[in-house]
Structure formats: C-alpha cells, structure tokens
Scaffold this motif. Structure first.
Motif, PDB file in Angstrom:
ATOM      1  N   MET A 224       0.849  -1.201   0.000  1.00  0.00           N
ATOM      2  CA  MET A 224       0.000   0.000   0.000  1.00  0.00           C
ATOM      3  C   MET A 224       0.879   1.243   0.000  1.00  0.00           C
ATOM      4  O   MET A 224       1.736   1.416   0.864  1.00  0.00           O
ATOM      5  N   ALA A 225       0.661   2.100  -0.977  1.00  0.00           N
ATOM      6  CA  ALA A 225       1.436   3.338  -1.083  1.00  0.00           C
ATOM      7  C   ALA A 225       0.737   4.469  -0.338  1.00  0.00           C
ATOM      8  O   ALA A 225      -0.461   4.410  -0.052  1.00  0.00           O
ATOM      9  N   LYS A 226       1.501   5.521  -0.024  1.00  0.00           N
ATOM     10  CA  LYS A 226       0.959   6.721   0.602  1.00  0.00           C
ATOM     11  C   LYS A 226       1.131   7.870  -0.388  1.00  0.00           C
ATOM     12  O   LYS A 226       2.252   8.196  -0.786  1.00  0.00           O
ATOM     13  N   ILE A 227      -0.001   8.465  -0.762  1.00  0.00           N
ATOM     14  CA  ILE A 227      -0.031   9.492  -1.802  1.00  0.00           C
ATOM     15  C   ILE A 227      -0.523  10.801  -1.206  1.00  0.00           C
ATOM     16  O   ILE A 227      -1.558  10.841  -0.528  1.00  0.00           O
ATOM     17  N   GLY A 228       0.190  11.896  -1.472  1.00  0.00           N
ATOM     18  CA  GLY A 228      -0.239  13.211  -1.027  1.00  0.00           C
ATOM     19  C   GLY A 228      -0.717  14.043  -2.198  1.00  0.00           C
ATOM     20  O   GLY A 228      -0.045  14.104  -3.234  1.00  0.00           O
ATOM     21  N   ILE A 229      -1.891  14.677  -2.049  1.00  0.00           N
ATOM     22  CA  ILE A 229      -2.442  15.545  -3.088  1.00  0.00           C
ATOM     23  C   ILE A 229      -2.181  16.993  -2.679  1.00  0.00           C
ATOM     24  O   ILE A 229      -2.697  17.454  -1.656  1.00  0.00           O
ATOM     25  N   TYR A 230      -1.398  17.691  -3.460  1.00  0.00           N
ATOM     26  CA  TYR A 230      -0.966  19.042  -3.123  1.00  0.00           C
ATOM     27  C   TYR A 230      -1.539  20.024  -4.144  1.00  0.00           C
ATOM     28  O   TYR A 230      -0.997  20.183  -5.238  1.00  0.00           O
ATOM     29  N   GLY A 231      -2.647  20.647  -3.803  1.00  0.00           N
ATOM     30  CA  GLY A 231      -3.307  21.563  -4.715  1.00  0.00           C
ATOM     31  C   GLY A 231      -2.946  23.010  -4.451  1.00  0.00           C
ATOM     32  O   GLY A 231      -2.782  23.425  -3.303  1.00  0.00           O
ATOM     33  N   SER A 232      -2.819  23.783  -5.520  1.00  0.00           N
ATOM     34  CA  SER A 232      -2.557  25.214  -5.415  1.00  0.00           C
ATOM     35  C   SER A 232      -2.751  25.819  -6.801  1.00  0.00           C
ATOM     36  O   SER A 232      -2.896  25.093  -7.789  1.00  0.00           O
ATOM     37  N   SER A 233      -2.727  27.146  -6.865  1.00  0.00           N
ATOM     38  CA  SER A 233      -2.779  27.779  -8.186  1.00  0.00           C
ATOM     39  C   SER A 233      -1.434  27.620  -8.899  1.00  0.00           C
ATOM     40  O   SER A 233      -1.372  27.582 -10.118  1.00  0.00           O
ATOM     41  N   PHE A 234      -0.330  27.542  -8.137  1.00  0.00           N
ATOM     42  CA  PHE A 234       1.019  27.441  -8.712  1.00  0.00           C
ATOM     43  C   PHE A 234       1.198  28.494  -9.813  1.00  0.00           C
ATOM     44  O   PHE A 234       1.526  28.174 -10.963  1.00  0.00           O
ATOM     45  N   ASP A 235       0.992  29.750  -9.436  1.00  0.00           N
ATOM     46  CA  ASP A 235       0.952  30.842 -10.413  1.00  0.00           C
ATOM     47  C   ASP A 235       1.924  31.962 -10.032  1.00  0.00           C
ATOM     48  O   ASP A 235       1.483  33.073  -9.729  1.00  0.00           O
ATOM     49  N   PRO A 236       3.247  31.693 -10.050  1.00  0.00           N
ATOM     50  CA  PRO A 236       3.922  30.479 -10.503  1.00  0.00           C
ATOM     51  C   PRO A 236       4.265  29.569  -9.331  1.00  0.00           C
ATOM     52  O   PRO A 236       4.110  29.941  -8.174  1.00  0.00           O
ATOM     53  N   ILE A 237       4.744  28.362  -9.650  1.00  0.00           N
ATOM     54  CA  ILE A 237       5.271  27.475  -8.627  1.00  0.00           C
ATOM     55  C   ILE A 237       6.546  28.092  -8.054  1.00  0.00           C
ATOM     56  O   ILE A 237       7.318  28.728  -8.778  1.00  0.00           O
ATOM     57  N   THR A 238       6.755  27.963  -6.745  1.00  0.00           N
ATOM     58  CA  THR A 238       7.892  28.588  -6.073  1.00  0.00           C
ATOM     59  C   THR A 238       8.786  27.528  -5.430  1.00  0.00           C
ATOM     60  O   THR A 238       8.408  26.354  -5.310  1.00  0.00           O
ATOM     61  N   ASN A 239       9.942  27.970  -4.974  1.00  0.00           N
ATOM     62  CA  ASN A 239      10.824  27.047  -4.253  1.00  0.00           C
ATOM     63  C   ASN A 239      10.195  26.595  -2.936  1.00  0.00           C
ATOM     64  O   ASN A 239      10.486  25.494  -2.454  1.00  0.00           O
ATOM     65  N   VAL A 240       9.343  27.429  -2.347  1.00  0.00           N
ATOM     66  CA  VAL A 240       8.673  27.028  -1.103  1.00  0.00           C
ATOM     67  C   VAL A 240       7.652  25.928  -1.366  1.00  0.00           C
ATOM     68  O   VAL A 240       7.486  25.028  -0.547  1.00  0.00           O
ATOM     69  N   HIS A 241       6.967  25.978  -2.513  1.00  0.00           N
ATOM     70  CA  HIS A 241       6.075  24.869  -2.871  1.00  0.00           C
ATOM     71  C   HIS A 241       6.853  23.552  -2.893  1.00  0.00           C
ATOM     72  O   HIS A 241       6.406  22.532  -2.360  1.00  0.00           O
ATOM     73  N   LEU A 242       8.020  23.593  -3.528  1.00  0.00           N
ATOM     74  CA  LEU A 242       8.832  22.375  -3.647  1.00  0.00           C
ATOM     75  C   LEU A 242       9.364  21.936  -2.290  1.00  0.00           C
ATOM     76  O   LEU A 242       9.367  20.743  -1.966  1.00  0.00           O
ATOM     77  N   TRP A 243       9.808  22.898  -1.502  1.00  0.00           N
ATOM     78  CA  TRP A 243      10.323  22.582  -0.165  1.00  0.00           C
ATOM     79  C   TRP A 243       9.227  21.996   0.719  1.00  0.00           C
ATOM     80  O   TRP A 243       9.453  21.021   1.445  1.00  0.00           O
ATOM     81  N   THR A 244       8.029  22.575   0.629  1.00  0.00           N
ATOM     82  CA  THR A 244       6.901  22.059   1.399  1.00  0.00           C
ATOM     83  C   THR A 244       6.592  20.616   1.010  1.00  0.00           C
ATOM     84  O   THR A 244       6.434  19.738   1.871  1.00  0.00           O
ATOM     85  N   ALA A 245       6.511  20.364  -0.287  1.00  0.00           N
ATOM     86  CA  ALA A 245       6.211  19.013  -0.765  1.00  0.00           C
ATOM     87  C   ALA A 245       7.287  18.024  -0.323  1.00  0.00           C
ATOM     88  O   ALA A 245       6.986  16.900   0.103  1.00  0.00           O
ATOM     89  N   SER A 246       8.545  18.429  -0.409  1.00  0.00           N
ATOM     90  CA  SER A 246       9.648  17.554  -0.012  1.00  0.00           C
ATOM     91  C   SER A 246       9.631  17.278   1.481  1.00  0.00           C
ATOM     92  O   SER A 246       9.845  16.136   1.927  1.00  0.00           O
ATOM     93  N   THR A 247       9.343  18.327   2.280  1.00  0.00           N
ATOM     94  CA  THR A 247       9.293  18.173   3.735  1.00  0.00           C
ATOM     95  C   THR A 247       8.156  17.241   4.146  1.00  0.00           C
ATOM     96  O   THR A 247       8.336  16.354   4.986  1.00  0.00           O
ATOM     97  N   VAL A 248       6.987  17.450   3.556  1.00  0.00           N
ATOM     98  CA  VAL A 248       5.831  16.602   3.858  1.00  0.00           C
ATOM     99  C   VAL A 248       6.118  15.156   3.475  1.00  0.00           C
ATOM    100  O   VAL A 248       5.839  14.223   4.237  1.00  0.00           O
ATOM    101  N   ALA A 249       6.671  14.954   2.287  1.00  0.00           N
ATOM    102  CA  ALA A 249       6.958  13.596   1.824  1.00  0.00           C
ATOM    103  C   ALA A 249       7.933  12.892   2.766  1.00  0.00           C
ATOM    104  O   ALA A 249       7.756  11.712   3.093  1.00  0.00           O
ATOM    105  N   HIS A 250       8.949  13.632   3.222  1.00  0.00           N
ATOM    106  CA  HIS A 250       9.962  13.042   4.098  1.00  0.00           C
ATOM    107  C   HIS A 250       9.384  12.696   5.468  1.00  0.00           C
ATOM    108  O   HIS A 250       9.551  11.574   5.960  1.00  0.00           O
ATOM    109  N   ARG A 251       8.699  13.656   6.070  1.00  0.00           N
ATOM    110  CA  ARG A 251       8.215  13.446   7.442  1.00  0.00           C
ATOM    111  C   ARG A 251       7.048  12.472   7.507  1.00  0.00           C
ATOM    112  O   ARG A 251       6.901  11.743   8.491  1.00  0.00           O
ATOM    113  N   CYS A 252       6.214  12.476   6.486  1.00  0.00           N
ATOM    114  CA  CYS A 252       5.018  11.615   6.506  1.00  0.00           C
ATOM    115  C   CYS A 252       5.223  10.322   5.728  1.00  0.00           C
ATOM    116  O   CYS A 252       4.282   9.542   5.560  1.00  0.00           O
TER     117      CYS A 252
END
Length: 206
Positions: free
Chosen positions: A1-29
């Motif tokens: 069983m995999a664990k999938i995170g759905i990360y929604g936003s306008s991404f207008d534009p995508i920022t380094n914080v979006h990427l950092w947030t996704a990476s942090t969440v993926a690592h910790r969770c």
C-alpha cells in the motif's frame, strides 16, 4: 500500500517554497508520491494571472528529475460545476484504490473547512485524511477544538505539521517583482525563472 499526497494550489507560478513544502511533507510523513494539482482557472474564488499552459509547463519544469513528484491536470480539465475538493479526493481515491491518499493543505484552509465555507465540508472531513502545515501562527489544535465537524472526526485523520522554519515566499510576491522589474530569480526554480523571462509572464500591462 502506497501513501499518496495531493498538493493543490494555483502554482501561479510554482515557487521554491512549494517544492520545499512538498519535499518536507513527503519526508516526514513517509509519502511515496506527491501529486502537484494546479487548480482550474474556472474557479469563481480565484483569478489566475497567466494561462493554464504556462502554469502546467512550469510545474513540470520544476519537478523534472524527481521521481516522487507527479503533476496532474485533473482539475484543469474539469467543468466548473464539478470543481471542489471533495470531488477531487473522490477521483484520486478511485485512481489510487487500495492506497492511502492524503490532502495536503495549510492551516488557513483548515479554518475555512472547519467553518464549513467549502462545498461538502462535512463529507470531505468524514471521508478523507489530511496533512496540515502550520501557517501564520494559527493554533491548529484550537481550530479543531472549536469546529464541531473537525473535533468530532479527530480520530487520527489530521496529521499536524510544524514547518520548523519560517518560509513564506508567495507566488503573489514573485508576480509583483516581475511586474515591477524586480529580481525574484532565487525564489522559484531556475528553469521556471527562465521560462517566465522568455515568455514575458507577469509583466505589467502598460
């Protein structure tokens, strides 16, 4: 069983914080995948500042080379009347049947859901799992305690996360810098910065 995170936003534009947030969440969770889900330009509560194709292209440029990050244009393609987070989560739970699917959001959105400002707020809470990032000094446990639909479903479905580092660079700030002739180069991924420059995105209309 995999664990999938759905990360929604306008991404207008995508920022380094979006990427950092996704990476942090993926690592910790311990997520196997994070899906970047750009919202639709048909939503009545948001106004996009550039065309869908540009937002989509920049997301793919930003996540290229990271096998744990995926872009999905599900909401971009949906009709306006179908677009809400409850419907979106139903879609992804069906797509990843048998896996654990989590909705990733900031604490400010938890406040809105707790106050039933979203369509199908109660069903959304009862039927889904959430990863919630701290934001703007919001006390997440207090938000849950004050909302009947949140506290009565507080059975482990809310994973509360403190960022541990204050990083609040917004897409709005980056757009403003571009429009005023500023230099936001190191606030977004380099390929996205170059893409914005090449396509003259977010320039002030004279």
């Amino acid at each position: 069983m995999a664990k999938i995170g759905i990360y929604g936003s306008s991404f207008d534009p995508i920022t380094n914080v979006h990427l950092w947030t996704a990476s942090t969440v993926a690592h910790r969770c311990k997520l196997d995948k994070v899906i970047f889900l750009p919202c639709s330009n048909k939503r009545r509560d948001k106004k996009m500042n550039t065309e869908d194709i540009h937002r989509w292209n920049m997301i793919n440029l930003a996540i290229e080379g990271n096998e744990n990050f995926i872009a999905d244009d599900y909401e971009m393609k949906e009709e306006a009347w179908k677009i809400n987070t409850y419907q979106t989560m139903q879609y992804f739970k069906e797509k990843f049947k048998g896996d654990d699917v989590y909705f990733i959001m900031g604490a400010d959105l938890l406040v809105d859901i707790g106050n039933e400002k979203w369509n199908h707020s109660e069903e959304l809470v009862k039927e889904n799992k959430f990863i919630i990032m701290a934001r703007n000094n919001i006390d997440m446990t207090e938000v849950i305690a004050k909302s009947p639909i949140l506290r009565n479903n507080d059975d482990g479905r809310f994973r509360l996360m403190s960022k541990g580092l204050a990083m609040e660079i917004s897409s709005t700030y980056i757009r403003e810098e571009f429009s005023r002739g500023g230099e936001p180069r190191y606030l977004l991924p380099e390929p996205c910065y170059e893409y914005c420059k090449k396509n003259s995105l977010y320039k002030k209309v004279k």
